[in-house]
Design a protein around this motif. Sequence first.
Motif, mmCIF file in Angstrom:
data_model
loop_
_atom_site.group_PDB
_atom_site.id
_atom_site.type_symbol
_atom_site.label_atom_id
_atom_site.label_comp_id
_atom_site.label_asym_id
_atom_site.label_seq_id
_atom_site.Cartn_x
_atom_site.Cartn_y
_atom_site.Cartn_z
ATOM 1 N N VAL A 21 0.852 -1.182 0.192
ATOM 2 C CA VAL A 21 -0.082 -0.045 -0.292
ATOM 3 C C VAL A 21 0.441 1.319 -0.129
ATOM 4 N N ARG A 22 0.489 2.330 -0.034
ATOM 5 C CA ARG A 22 0.947 4.246 -0.553
ATOM 6 C C ARG A 22 1.844 4.064 0.610
ATOM 7 N N ASN A 23 2.138 4.029 1.321
ATOM 8 C CA ASN A 23 2.957 4.524 2.987
ATOM 9 C C ASN A 23 4.156 6.128 3.214
ATOM 10 N N GLU A 24 3.758 6.827 3.572
ATOM 11 C CA GLU A 24 4.437 8.300 3.669
ATOM 12 C C GLU A 24 5.235 7.927 4.143
ATOM 13 N N VAL A 25 6.878 8.104 3.984
ATOM 14 C CA VAL A 25 7.864 7.502 5.567
ATOM 15 C C VAL A 25 7.884 8.642 5.899
ATOM 16 N N LYS A 26 7.679 9.823 5.001
ATOM 17 C CA LYS A 26 8.698 11.631 6.174
ATOM 18 C C LYS A 26 7.799 12.092 4.716
ATOM 19 N N GLU A 27 7.499 13.548 4.698
ATOM 20 C CA GLU A 27 6.708 14.075 4.404
ATOM 21 C C GLU A 27 7.332 14.501 2.709
ATOM 22 N N GLY A 28 6.259 14.158 1.585
ATOM 23 C CA GLY A 28 6.356 14.458 0.939
ATOM 24 C C GLY A 28 7.447 12.610 -0.210
ATOM 25 N N HIS A 29 7.325 12.213 1.708
ATOM 26 C CA HIS A 29 8.850 10.443 0.251
ATOM 27 C C HIS A 29 7.701 9.819 -0.035
ATOM 28 N N THR A 30 7.188 9.083 -0.110
ATOM 29 C CA THR A 30 6.030 7.536 -0.801
ATOM 30 C C THR A 30 6.007 6.362 -1.499
ATOM 31 N N VAL A 31 6.512 5.552 -0.819
ATOM 32 C CA VAL A 31 6.870 3.791 -1.260
ATOM 33 C C VAL A 31 5.768 3.256 -1.088
ATOM 34 N N PHE A 32 6.288 2.660 -2.207
ATOM 35 C CA PHE A 32 5.077 1.222 -1.953
ATOM 36 C C PHE A 32 6.114 -0.225 -1.601
ATOM 37 N N CYS A 33 5.888 -0.379 -0.862
ATOM 38 C CA CYS A 33 7.046 -1.886 -0.566
ATOM 39 C C CYS A 33 6.802 -2.305 0.964
ATOM 40 N N HIS A 34 6.135 -3.818 1.061
ATOM 41 C CA HIS A 34 6.436 -3.861 2.451
ATOM 42 C C HIS A 34 7.395 -3.558 3.512
ATOM 43 N N LEU A 35 9.262 -3.742 3.032
ATOM 44 C CA LEU A 35 9.387 -3.223 3.766
ATOM 45 C C LEU A 35 9.977 -1.869 4.775
ATOM 46 N N TYR A 36 8.467 -1.634 4.506
ATOM 47 C CA TYR A 36 8.350 -0.179 5.287
ATOM 48 C C TYR A 36 6.934 -0.490 6.024
#
Length: 318
Positions: free
Chosen positions: A303-318
């Motif tokens: 799913v869409r995961n915003e790790v920090k403001e403006g930085h989004t990753v689609f990965c199960h590692l996060y």
Amino acid sequence: MTSNILEIKNIKRHYPVSGGILSLSKATIKAVNDISLEVKSGETLGLVGESGCGKSTLARLLTGLEAPDSGTIFFNGKPFQEWDSSKIGTMIQMVFQDPYSSLNPRQKVGNIISEGMRIHKTGSRKEISMRVEELLVQVGMRPEHAKRYPHEFSGGQRQRIAIARAIAMNPDLIVCDEPVSALDVSVQAQVLNLLKKIQKEFSLSYVFISHDLSVVSHISDRVAVMYLGKLMEIAPTEELYHNPLHPYTQILLEAVPIPDPTIQTADIAIMGDIPSPIAPPSGCPFHTRCPKAMDVCKNNQPVRNEVKEGHTVFCHLY
């Protein structure tokens, strides 16, 4: 706060493919498969990924050349279907990859650049002619070039003519589909600098599509990474290049040549070939080649995961 000039929500574009001896069975190419992103006013959004990942299909959707199978594209807060199609053509323009085939060889440069102005009747013949000469000067060419044919120019000059045509109707957004990949390296920098100059003068927004990450880093404010019709990661350019999170982004960046033999880069292995878009893998589309794949990647889409403001990753590692 900067507003969004373009916003796409959950758009899909699939193409049916006939198969079998009698072409009775059909498969589907999932060129763009549930993508959501936005382009801010005045920014350049870079779009990168391997050949066949769906970048050019997305470009055609963003310019209205094709309609998505599902999902919605908003321009200035208004869905595409509520805009008049001719109006969309003036507000969103495109610069194509091949400057040798994107210009009509039977027309003079002046007619090529002025076509939109003549169709929409933006002025008298004399006013349009003067406007064409102004545009040629703005892209680094001479007014008398309006009377020549495309075959009389080099690739870089032709791409300047294509840029003049794109800005002729004063658009708000230009989609650049690999605009420098067919040019010599020495000419690429000139065209990129011209695009940045034009953007500042006309307050334009760009979607800049390329497979060359070094080119994208030079011109983009933010970068979106695509793989097999899906987004993998979105971040500001400096953040993405210094802190890539998705394994696919890391591999792409490690593959960029560095012109210094004394610098050693990490050797990140990538397995196998890119899967067919007709039968993409279940779960995360990259899991069949990912060196960090886990069991959850095989069956569950990240799913869409915003790790920090403006930085989004689609990965199960996060």
